[in-house]
Write a protein that holds these residues in place. Structure first.
Motif, mmCIF file in Angstrom:
data_model
loop_
_atom_site.group_PDB
_atom_site.id
_atom_site.type_symbol
_atom_site.label_atom_id
_atom_site.label_comp_id
_atom_site.label_asym_id
_atom_site.label_seq_id
_atom_site.Cartn_x
_atom_site.Cartn_y
_atom_site.Cartn_z
ATOM 1 N N VAL A 194 25.444 43.677 12.408
ATOM 2 C CA VAL A 194 26.862 43.382 12.228
ATOM 3 C C VAL A 194 27.468 42.917 13.551
ATOM 4 O O VAL A 194 28.284 41.998 13.579
ATOM 5 C CB VAL A 194 27.613 44.625 11.676
ATOM 6 C CG1 VAL A 194 29.103 44.373 11.623
ATOM 7 C CG2 VAL A 194 27.069 44.979 10.310
ATOM 8 N N ILE A 195 27.042 43.509 14.634
ATOM 9 C CA ILE A 195 27.534 43.100 15.951
ATOM 10 C C ILE A 195 27.125 41.659 16.227
ATOM 11 O O ILE A 195 27.919 40.834 16.674
ATOM 12 C CB ILE A 195 27.011 44.051 17.048
ATOM 13 C CG1 ILE A 195 27.607 45.446 16.850
ATOM 14 C CG2 ILE A 195 27.316 43.505 18.437
ATOM 15 C CD1 ILE A 195 26.976 46.511 17.718
ATOM 16 N N VAL A 196 25.886 41.335 15.926
ATOM 17 C CA VAL A 196 25.399 39.964 16.122
ATOM 18 C C VAL A 196 26.171 39.006 15.228
ATOM 19 O O VAL A 196 26.541 37.904 15.650
ATOM 20 C CB VAL A 196 23.878 39.884 15.857
ATOM 21 C CG1 VAL A 196 23.397 38.454 15.851
ATOM 22 C CG2 VAL A 196 23.117 40.709 16.876
ATOM 23 N N ALA A 197 26.416 39.406 13.985
ATOM 24 C CA ALA A 197 27.179 38.550 13.072
ATOM 25 C C ALA A 197 28.589 38.318 13.606
ATOM 26 O O ALA A 197 29.172 37.249 13.415
ATOM 27 C CB ALA A 197 27.229 39.182 11.687
ATOM 28 N N PHE A 224 29.228 35.322 15.624
ATOM 29 C CA PHE A 224 29.348 34.061 14.891
ATOM 30 C C PHE A 224 30.594 34.033 14.007
ATOM 31 O O PHE A 224 30.670 33.252 13.073
ATOM 32 C CB PHE A 224 28.082 33.819 14.059
ATOM 33 C CG PHE A 224 26.849 33.703 14.894
ATOM 34 C CD1 PHE A 224 26.568 32.530 15.562
ATOM 35 C CD2 PHE A 224 25.988 34.780 15.034
ATOM 36 C CE1 PHE A 224 25.426 32.419 16.350
ATOM 37 C CE2 PHE A 224 24.844 34.681 15.820
ATOM 38 C CZ PHE A 224 24.559 33.498 16.485
ATOM 39 N N GLY A 225 31.540 34.893 14.304
ATOM 40 C CA GLY A 225 32.824 34.877 13.620
ATOM 41 C C GLY A 225 32.899 35.684 12.338
ATOM 42 O O GLY A 225 33.903 35.638 11.634
ATOM 43 N N GLN A 226 31.866 36.432 12.015
ATOM 44 C CA GLN A 226 31.891 37.245 10.796
ATOM 45 C C GLN A 226 32.524 38.602 11.095
ATOM 46 O O GLN A 226 32.267 39.192 12.132
ATOM 47 C CB GLN A 226 30.469 37.457 10.263
ATOM 48 C CG GLN A 226 29.744 36.178 9.924
ATOM 49 C CD GLN A 226 30.398 35.423 8.787
ATOM 50 O OE1 GLN A 226 30.948 36.007 7.870
ATOM 51 N NE2 GLN A 226 30.359 34.110 8.870
ATOM 52 N N THR A 227 33.346 39.083 10.204
ATOM 53 C CA THR A 227 33.978 40.392 10.387
ATOM 54 C C THR A 227 33.587 41.286 9.221
ATOM 55 O O THR A 227 34.291 41.378 8.219
ATOM 56 C CB THR A 227 35.514 40.255 10.455
ATOM 57 O OG1 THR A 227 35.957 39.581 9.269
ATOM 58 C CG2 THR A 227 35.934 39.473 11.674
ATOM 59 N N TRP A 228 32.439 41.930 9.356
ATOM 60 C CA TRP A 228 31.934 42.809 8.320
ATOM 61 C C TRP A 228 32.112 44.253 8.748
ATOM 62 O O TRP A 228 32.088 44.572 9.929
ATOM 63 C CB TRP A 228 30.458 42.548 8.066
ATOM 64 C CG TRP A 228 30.137 41.186 7.551
ATOM 65 C CD1 TRP A 228 30.913 40.401 6.779
ATOM 66 C CD2 TRP A 228 28.931 40.455 7.790
ATOM 67 N NE1 TRP A 228 30.276 39.218 6.499
ATOM 68 C CE2 TRP A 228 29.061 39.230 7.106
ATOM 69 C CE3 TRP A 228 27.771 40.708 8.506
ATOM 70 C CZ2 TRP A 228 28.058 38.256 7.116
ATOM 71 C CZ3 TRP A 228 26.773 39.750 8.516
ATOM 72 C CH2 TRP A 228 26.924 38.545 7.829
ATOM 73 N N ASN A 229 32.233 45.129 7.776
ATOM 74 C CA ASN A 229 32.297 46.560 8.047
ATOM 75 C C ASN A 229 30.857 47.052 8.294
ATOM 76 O O ASN A 229 29.991 46.935 7.424
ATOM 77 C CB ASN A 229 32.918 47.291 6.860
ATOM 78 C CG ASN A 229 33.030 48.777 7.090
ATOM 79 O OD1 ASN A 229 32.144 49.393 7.684
ATOM 80 N ND2 ASN A 229 34.106 49.354 6.610
ATOM 81 N N ALA A 230 30.614 47.587 9.467
ATOM 82 C CA ALA A 230 29.257 47.983 9.859
ATOM 83 C C ALA A 230 28.652 49.017 8.917
ATOM 84 O O ALA A 230 27.466 48.940 8.575
ATOM 85 C CB ALA A 230 29.262 48.510 11.289
ATOM 86 N N ASP A 231 29.432 49.993 8.499
ATOM 87 C CA ASP A 231 28.901 51.038 7.617
ATOM 88 C C ASP A 231 28.521 50.481 6.250
ATOM 89 O O ASP A 231 27.495 50.859 5.678
ATOM 90 C CB ASP A 231 29.917 52.174 7.459
ATOM 91 C CG ASP A 231 30.082 52.972 8.740
ATOM 92 O OD1 ASP A 231 29.097 53.059 9.500
ATOM 93 O OD2 ASP A 231 31.188 53.495 8.975
#
Length: 120
Positions: free
Chosen positions: A77-80, A83-90
């Motif tokens: 998720v950190i790597v994403a 590239f502008g992605q905002t995902w919830n890590a959990d």
């Protein structure tokens, strides 16, 4: 993989071996005829643990859990985010772990169902 050895198939091979040997044949001669029969011999060849589809699937399912515990899935998720992605890590971690675990277990089940070892 060859077809599974079923009890009727094994019984047929033993009957053929007994029928084709002279009456004075010893049990060892019958056994040798059975284990060298082309219908049975492929299933008697040892398979390494890592060639087992069942163990491969179980390993994948377990590895998914270990990677989750180590935080590798959250690292994705950190790597994403780079590239502008905002995902919830959990949430991503849970979904990835669940999908890989389910796929690994399905592969393990497939390996179990297609094995040549058990008598059914």
């Amino acid at each position: 993989m060859s077809k599974a050895i079923t009890k009727p198939r094994l019984a047929d091979v033993v009957e053929d071996a007994v029928r084709n040997l002279p009456n004075s044949a010893t049990p060892a001669e019958v056994a040798k005829r059975v284990v060298t029969d082309p219908a049975i011999s492929p299933a008697l060849k040892p398979v390494s643990r890592w060639a087992s589809e069942t163990l491969q699937g179980i390993t994948a399912a377990g590895a998914a859990q270990v990677l989750n515990v180590l935080g590798v899935t959250k690292s994705l998720v950190i790597v994403a985010g780079w590239f502008g992605q905002t995902w919830n890590a959990d949430e991503v971690s849970t979904v990835l772990t669940t999908v890989v675990t389910a796929a690994g277990l399905a592969y393990a089940w497939y390996g179990r169902e297609t094995t040549t070892r058990p008598l059914a």
